[in-house]
Design a protein around this motif. Structure first.
Motif, PDB file in Angstrom:
ATOM      1  N   LEU A  19       0.802  -1.144  -0.136  1.00 43.47           N
ATOM      2  CA  LEU A  19      -0.036   0.076  -0.001  1.00 43.47           C
ATOM      3  C   LEU A  19       0.723   1.368   0.144  1.00 43.47           C
ATOM      4  CD1 LEU A  19      -2.880  -1.011   2.580  1.00 43.47           C
ATOM      5  CD2 LEU A  19      -2.854  -0.833   0.048  1.00 43.47           C
ATOM      6  N   GLY A  20       1.894   1.216   0.604  1.00 42.33           N
ATOM      7  CA  GLY A  20       2.806   2.384   0.537  1.00 42.33           C
ATOM      8  C   GLY A  20       3.418   2.642  -0.789  1.00 42.33           C
ATOM      9  N   LEU A  21       3.920   1.354  -1.415  1.00 39.56           N
ATOM     10  CA  LEU A  21       4.228   1.666  -2.838  1.00 39.56           C
ATOM     11  C   LEU A  21       3.202   2.257  -3.858  1.00 39.56           C
ATOM     12  CD1 LEU A  21       6.663   1.058  -4.697  1.00 39.56           C
ATOM     13  CD2 LEU A  21       5.714  -1.137  -4.909  1.00 39.56           C
ATOM     14  N   LEU A  22       1.998   1.783  -3.587  1.00 39.02           N
ATOM     15  CA  LEU A  22       0.993   2.139  -4.126  1.00 39.02           C
ATOM     16  C   LEU A  22       0.773   3.604  -4.019  1.00 39.02           C
ATOM     17  CD1 LEU A  22      -1.343   1.686  -6.274  1.00 39.02           C
ATOM     18  CD2 LEU A  22      -2.797   1.132  -4.186  1.00 39.02           C
ATOM     19  N   ALA A  23       0.613   4.098  -2.946  1.00 36.94           N
ATOM     20  CA  ALA A  23       0.228   5.430  -2.412  1.00 36.94           C
ATOM     21  C   ALA A  23       1.558   6.499  -3.083  1.00 36.94           C
ATOM     22  CB  ALA A  23       0.338   5.736  -1.096  1.00 36.94           C
ATOM     23  N   GLY A  24       2.846   5.858  -3.034  1.00 34.72           N
ATOM     24  CA  GLY A  24       4.154   6.585  -3.600  1.00 34.72           C
ATOM     25  C   GLY A  24       3.814   6.639  -4.961  1.00 34.72           C
ATOM     26  N   VAL A  26       1.079   6.931  -6.906  1.00 30.84           N
ATOM     27  CA  VAL A  26      -0.111   7.730  -6.973  1.00 30.84           C
ATOM     28  C   VAL A  26       0.361   8.904  -6.693  1.00 30.84           C
ATOM     29  CG1 VAL A  26      -2.452   8.552  -6.240  1.00 30.84           C
ATOM     30  CG2 VAL A  26      -2.105   6.116  -6.450  1.00 30.84           C
ATOM     31  N   ALA A  27       1.143   9.586  -5.827  1.00 25.35           N
ATOM     32  CA  ALA A  27       1.818  10.715  -5.609  1.00 25.35           C
ATOM     33  C   ALA A  27       2.635  11.115  -6.651  1.00 25.35           C
ATOM     34  CB  ALA A  27       2.502  10.595  -4.294  1.00 25.35           C
ATOM     35  N   LEU A  28       3.431  10.294  -7.015  1.00 22.78           N
ATOM     36  CA  LEU A  28       4.462  10.776  -7.941  1.00 22.78           C
ATOM     37  C   LEU A  28       3.642  10.900  -9.573  1.00 22.78           C
ATOM     38  CD1 LEU A  28       7.221  10.982  -9.253  1.00 22.78           C
ATOM     39  CD2 LEU A  28       7.111   8.315  -9.598  1.00 22.78           C
ATOM     40  N   VAL A  29       2.597  10.176  -9.984  1.00 22.01           N
ATOM     41  CA  VAL A  29       1.710  10.549 -10.919  1.00 22.01           C
ATOM     42  C   VAL A  29       1.051  11.840 -10.932  1.00 22.01           C
ATOM     43  CG1 VAL A  29      -0.183   9.767 -12.254  1.00 22.01           C
ATOM     44  CG2 VAL A  29       1.477   7.911 -11.688  1.00 22.01           C
ATOM     45  N   SER A  30       0.571  12.065  -9.652  1.00 22.37           N
ATOM     46  CA  SER A  30      -0.224  13.349  -9.486  1.00 22.37           C
ATOM     47  C   SER A  30       0.722  14.489  -9.646  1.00 22.37           C
ATOM     48  CB  SER A  30      -0.581  13.196  -8.153  1.00 22.37           C
ATOM     49  OG  SER A  30      -1.094  14.750  -7.806  1.00 22.37           O
ATOM     50  N   LEU A  31       1.983  14.249  -9.082  1.00 24.27           N
ATOM     51  CA  LEU A  31       2.878  15.496  -9.298  1.00 24.27           C
ATOM     52  C   LEU A  31       3.493  15.617 -10.706  1.00 24.27           C
ATOM     53  CD1 LEU A  31       5.308  17.352  -8.014  1.00 24.27           C
ATOM     54  CD2 LEU A  31       6.712  15.365  -7.775  1.00 24.27           C
TER      55      LEU A  31
END
Length: 79
Positions: A19-24, A26-31
């Motif tokens: 889940l941490g990898l998935l959240a990271g 998603v954050a990178l794609v958002s950035l």
């Protein structure tokens, strides 16, 4: 009983890492998306000025942002 506890802790650890990898991700794609959007917005204004085109009005831009925000959020709603 001890083995079951160790297996449970291992499964929870793997789940947390996943889940941490998935959240990271998603954050990178958002950035990346935000960076591209800002670059395109800057180019849009320069392009409009160069070729004397009408830019989007602030009202139309806000309405478009509201529509896109409603599509992007599961429940819709306002900002």
């Amino acid at each position: 009983m001890k083995t079951l506890a160790h297996v449970l802790l291992f499964v929870l650890t793997v789940l947390e890492l996943s889940l941490g990898l998935l959240a990271g991700t998603v954050a990178l794609v958002s950035l990346i998306t935000e960076t591209i959007a800002r670059a395109v917005a800057g180019l849009d204004e320069a392009f409009a000025r160069r070729f004397r085109l009408a830019r989007l009005s602030p009202k139309l831009r806000k309405e478009l942002a509201d529509v896109l925000y409603g599509i992007a959020t599961p429940a819709g709603g306002t900002r």
